[in-house]
Design a protein around this motif. Structure first.
Motif, short mmCIF file in Angstrom:
data_model
loop_
_atom_site.label_atom_id
_atom_site.label_comp_id
_atom_site.label_asym_id
_atom_site.label_seq_id
_atom_site.Cartn_x
_atom_site.Cartn_y
_atom_site.Cartn_z
N THR A 173 0.81 -1.22 0.00
CA THR A 173 0.00 0.00 0.00
C THR A 173 0.84 1.27 0.00
OG1 THR A 173 -0.11 -0.09 2.42
CG2 THR A 173 -1.90 -1.14 1.19
N PRO A 184 -1.71 7.55 0.88
CA PRO A 184 -2.31 8.14 2.09
C PRO A 184 -1.24 8.38 3.16
CG PRO A 184 -3.59 6.27 1.30
CD PRO A 184 -2.32 6.27 0.53
N LYS A 243 -8.87 3.41 4.81
CA LYS A 243 -8.49 4.42 3.82
C LYS A 243 -6.98 4.47 3.59
CE LYS A 243 -12.43 7.53 4.57
NZ LYS A 243 -12.86 8.86 5.08
N ASN A 283 -5.92 3.01 0.28
CA ASN A 283 -6.58 3.50 -0.94
C ASN A 283 -5.67 3.56 -2.16
OD1 ASN A 283 -9.02 3.73 0.30
ND2 ASN A 283 -9.00 5.97 0.49
#
Length: 629
Positions: A272, A296, A316, A319
């Protein structure tokens, strides 16, 4: 079935022993193996077989450079050659007849030992009366061929049968190549040999020590997570019972070296941020369609923030990856490859990876996406067959996610994922390959999305034999867990942090052997727990202030007999590997011992959605791979 008989004889200074042993009543030997030193004259032996048994294969083996037995070192040197001599004959225990009479007493002892550990159809002595007149008129045992045959015919030879030796089962599959006998010189029926070391004797001594320790630890076996631990010394077992120090480099290395099982790992929660994310993006087949790279921002102090964050905010953080990125086939395959390498690097030998193929299907069908995911992991497994027996370094199976949502027609999406799981389970059946083994009811969790609302949708899943795990008790109370257990027959529970709210439910979960999948980093980041005995703030989400967590429940679950496990959840979002999570568990639960960590791995093995055959293979692999202090 006729089994060919082979005679094994050690020889000292009395060559008559060999033909006397050969005359064992009822035996028809096809070969005779004689082991001796450099000195004995074997003329009589050769003459006997030339005249009376020409069809028998005679082999005389001398220990090169060995004149006499004068010391303990000499004995062990001779014994090592003897063990390898037995192995080099390539005979089975049911074929060997072992005579203990020839040579020094230590030779006889070594022959008995070899027969005991390697096995023999018959072990025997041969005794000869003093029945022949010697040079000075005294009666002596027979020493010429004629005297030997006459003594046999007149009943002056006595064979004392000591019976068979089964041999040690641990040694039945040992091949001569493992402990080779070096041939220095070979001429006709005679050869001179040596052993370059005492490896077989050392190996045998290790087995004896293991057996002794197992006997000493017999009463403790039910308490040990792996039977191989019974072979550890008392000092090593005492070390296992000591608390793990997660900050100590030695304990960090020990945890990193453990063979591990991962049961709760989301494909979309990997890669991520950082370099891994960029590598996934660089593998895109259609880079122009990728969303802009916007990582993020991680909360201050991450992965150990000062305050927990709500679940929605936690999700989130992924994301930049997830659905938007993994719809690209190239990105999806690279995500699988990178995750597999990470699992191997972490010492994970079995993993169940959770994925949502329908979420990654924009142009392609969910089936094509799932087939792509499976093929990527299967390719990785085929390319990493480095484990014993040609097994993959890490075996990956898949769990399909059925996601609950706060609103909307999410039940249709759940039905599609469950149907996909059933079809996949019927299509890919090879237990040695990557396949779909279960489904996970995940997503938004409250009293309106509890498991009993989806009982009908899961009927086909149960009928087809797929396993079920349910995210329950992470953001709901014990009632959510109750519904997962009794309405969906969940074999495992994701997080189950509120299980301790109901004593009766906790006992039921323990008694039924239901697995609990704790994920320390994710639990700490979302819920907030005391770390290293210090106070942490309660949940940031005001809806759950009434359920502010107390101590992390892992140790309580262990002591209550719950099959609790430690996992990662989202490796990328939480920025923590399985090793990191195991070490954090020790910080969340001061007093957690090294033995407790091994129990966690045993629980993971017992609750994995794999076949009984796979479970046995994993049991052997983990048990033999636990690092010693």
């Amino acid at each position: 079935m006729n089994v060919q008989a082979h005679l094994f004889v050690s020889l000292g200074t009395a060559p008559a022993i060999v033909p006397e042993a050969f005359l064992l009543p009822g035996a028809r030997f096809v070969s005779v193996h004689v082991l001796t030193t450099e000195r004995p004259d074997v003329t009589l032996i050769r003459e006997f077989f030339r005249r009376h048994a020409p069809g028998v294969n005679l082999t005389i083996t001398r220990v090169a450079g060995f004149q006499d037995l004068k010391s303990e070192e000499d004995h062990f040197r001779f014994e090592e050659v003897m063990f390898r001599w037995f192995l080099a004959s390539r005979t089975g225990p049911e074929q060997r007849f072992v005579c203990l009479t020839g040579g020094f007493k230590t030779m006889s002892a070594a022959m008995q030992k070899a027969a005991t550990v390697l096995g023999a159809a018959e072990v025997f002595h041969v005794l000869a009366d003093d029945c022949c007149v010697g040079p000075q008129g005294r009666l002596m045992p027979p020493s010429t061929l004629e005297e030997i045959l006459w003594a046999r015919d007149q009943g002056h030879l006595h064979w004392i049968r000591l019976g068979p030796e089964r041999g040690w089962p641990q040694l039945r599959r040992i091949a001569p190549e493992q402990f080779p006998l070096q041939v220095v010189e070979e001429k006709g029926d005679e050869r001179r040999v040596q052993a370059e070391d005492r490896a077989f004797g050392t190996f045998l001594q290790d087995l004896l020590q293991r057996a002794s320790r197992i006997a000493g630890a017999w009463e403790m076996l039910p308490e040990l997570p792996f039977a191989d631990l019974a072979t550890w010394s008392e000092g090593e077992l005492a070390w296992l019972r000591e608390p793990l120090d997660p900050r100590a480099p030695a304990d960090q290395r020990w945890v990193a070296g453990l063979p591990k099982i991962e049961l709760h790992c989301h494909l979309g929660g990997f890669a991520t941020h950082g370099e891994l994310l960029r590598r996934v993006r660089n593998a895109a087949e259609n880079p122009g369609k990728l969303p802009p790279l916007e990582e993020p921002r991680l909360p201050e102090g991450w992965p150990l923030p000062a305050q927990p964050i709500p679940l929605a905010e936690y999700m989130k953080l992924g994301n930049a990856n997830g659905t938007a990125l993994l719809r690209d086939p190239g990105c999806l395959r690279e995500q699988c490859r990178l995750l597999y390498r990470h699992l191997v690097d972490q010492g994970v030998c079995y993993a169940e990876v959770r994925c949502s193929p329908a979420n990654y299907a924009e142009v392609r069908s969910p089936w094509d996406v799932l087939a792509d995911i499976r093929a990527a992991f299967q390719e990785c497994m085929e390319g990493a067959r480095t484990a014993p027996g040609g097994l993959p370094a890490c075996h990956v199976n898949l769990i399909l996610i059925a996601t609950r949502r706060a609103s909307g027609d999410y039940r249709a999406a759940i039905a599609r994922h469950l149907a996909l799981a059933v079809t996949a389970a019927e299509h890919w059946r090879d237990e040695n390959a990557c396949r779909v083994v279960g489904v996970d009811l995940a997503g938004y969790e409250d009293e309106k999305t509890r498991a009993h609302y989806f009982r009908e949708e899961f009927t086909a899943v149960h009928r087809c034999g797929l396993a079920v795990t349910v995210h329950a008790g992470e953001n709901d109370d014990a009632e959510g867990i109750w519904r997962a257990v009794f309405d969906l027959n969940a074999r495992r529970l994701g997080h189950a942090l509120s299980l301790g709210q109901s004593r009766e439910l906790l006992r039921s979960v323990a008694d039924r052997g239901i697995g609990v999948e704790l994920c320390p980093y994710a639990n700490l980041q979302i819920k907030g727990f005391r770390l290293d005995g210090s106070d942490r703030a309660g949940p940031a989400d005001p809806r759950h202030e009434a359920h502010a967590p107390g101590p992390y429940p892992l140790l309580d679950y262990l002591r209550e007999g719950v099959r609790v496990t430690v996992n990662t959840d989202n490796i990328g979002i939480s920025a923590a590997s399985l090793t990191d999570n195991l070490l954090l568990a020790a910080r969340l639960c001061p007093g957690l011992t090294r033995l407790d960590l091994l129990h966690l791995q045993r629980h993971a093995l017992e609750t994995a959605f794999c076949t009984a055959t796979q479970r046995l293979t994993l049991l052997r692999r983990i048990s033999s791979g636990i690092p010693r202090p």
